[in-house]
Write a protein that holds these residues in place. Structure first.
Motif, PDB file in Angstrom:
ATOM      1  N   HIS A  21     -30.095  10.274 -16.069  1.00 18.20           N
ATOM      2  CA  HIS A  21     -30.904  10.323 -14.927  1.00 18.20           C
ATOM      3  C   HIS A  21     -31.797  10.637 -15.301  1.00 18.20           C
ATOM      4  O   HIS A  21     -32.160  12.103 -15.952  1.00 18.20           O
ATOM      5  N   THR A  23     -34.884  13.021 -14.915  1.00 21.66           N
ATOM      6  CA  THR A  23     -35.758  14.277 -14.335  1.00 21.66           C
ATOM      7  C   THR A  23     -37.251  13.497 -13.615  1.00 21.66           C
ATOM      8  O   THR A  23     -37.040  14.394 -12.457  1.00 21.66           O
ATOM      9  N   LEU A  30     -32.137  12.580  -8.229  1.00 19.12           N
ATOM     10  CA  LEU A  30     -31.233  13.322  -9.529  1.00 19.12           C
ATOM     11  C   LEU A  30     -30.419  13.496  -8.891  1.00 19.12           C
ATOM     12  O   LEU A  30     -29.271  13.395  -9.160  1.00 19.12           O
ATOM     13  N   ARG A  31     -30.309  13.737  -7.301  1.00 21.20           N
ATOM     14  CA  ARG A  31     -28.964  13.943  -6.983  1.00 21.20           C
ATOM     15  C   ARG A  31     -28.338  13.572  -6.444  1.00 21.20           C
ATOM     16  O   ARG A  31     -26.881  13.546  -6.828  1.00 21.20           O
ATOM     17  N   SER A  33     -26.898  11.058  -8.729  1.00 22.22           N
ATOM     18  CA  SER A  33     -26.373  11.027  -9.844  1.00 22.22           C
ATOM     19  C   SER A  33     -25.254  12.567 -10.355  1.00 22.22           C
ATOM     20  O   SER A  33     -24.210  12.586 -10.855  1.00 22.22           O
ATOM     21  N   GLU A  34     -26.010  13.369  -9.954  1.00 21.14           N
ATOM     22  CA  GLU A  34     -25.822  14.894  -9.933  1.00 21.14           C
ATOM     23  C   GLU A  34     -24.313  14.966  -9.375  1.00 21.14           C
ATOM     24  O   GLU A  34     -22.890  15.233  -9.021  1.00 21.14           O
ATOM     25  N   ALA A  38     -20.594  15.664  -9.970  1.00 16.65           N
ATOM     26  CA  ALA A  38     -20.024  16.207  -9.801  1.00 16.65           C
ATOM     27  C   ALA A  38     -18.378  15.285  -8.135  1.00 16.65           C
ATOM     28  O   ALA A  38     -17.164  16.350  -8.766  1.00 16.65           O
ATOM     29  N   PHE A  46     -22.028  12.846 -17.413  1.00 18.05           N
ATOM     30  CA  PHE A  46     -23.117  13.019 -16.755  1.00 18.05           C
ATOM     31  C   PHE A  46     -24.430  14.013 -17.662  1.00 18.05           C
ATOM     32  O   PHE A  46     -24.292  14.350 -18.703  1.00 18.05           O
ATOM     33  N   ARG A  48     -28.165  14.734 -18.111  1.00 16.91           N
ATOM     34  CA  ARG A  48     -29.667  14.470 -17.156  1.00 16.91           C
ATOM     35  C   ARG A  48     -31.520  14.572 -18.879  1.00 16.91           C
ATOM     36  O   ARG A  48     -31.211  15.197 -19.500  1.00 16.91           O
TER      37      ARG A  48
END
Length: 79
Positions: A21, A23, A30-31, A33-34, A38, A46, A48
């Protein structure tokens, strides 16, 4: 993290997944994909990508970088 906290589709995930993803993506947060990474630790790799926008694989400036990361992910999983 308890399985009940995972989205249902991630509970069915069995194969490794590579997610990346940018930034600087202004289309998808972005969250998102985070959270994917997680919720499936050990299955989701993952990365960034600093200062990269949406669809970096279609951007000639970043395409080689993306393909190298995908290649490295596949090599690790196939070893």
């Amino acid at each position: 993290m308890a399985d009940t906290a995972r989205p249902a589709v991630l509970r069915t995930l069995r194969a490794p997944l590579f997610a990346y993803h940018g930034t600087a993506d202004t289309i998808v947060p972005l969250r998102a994909s985070e959270l994917l990474a997680a919720h499936a630790p050990g299955l989701v790799a993952f990365e960034r990508l600093p200062d990269v926008r949406h669809e970096p694989h279609n951007d000639p400036q970043h395409g080689d970088r993306i393909m190298a990361a995908v290649r490295d992910f596949l090599r690790e999983r196939m070893a």
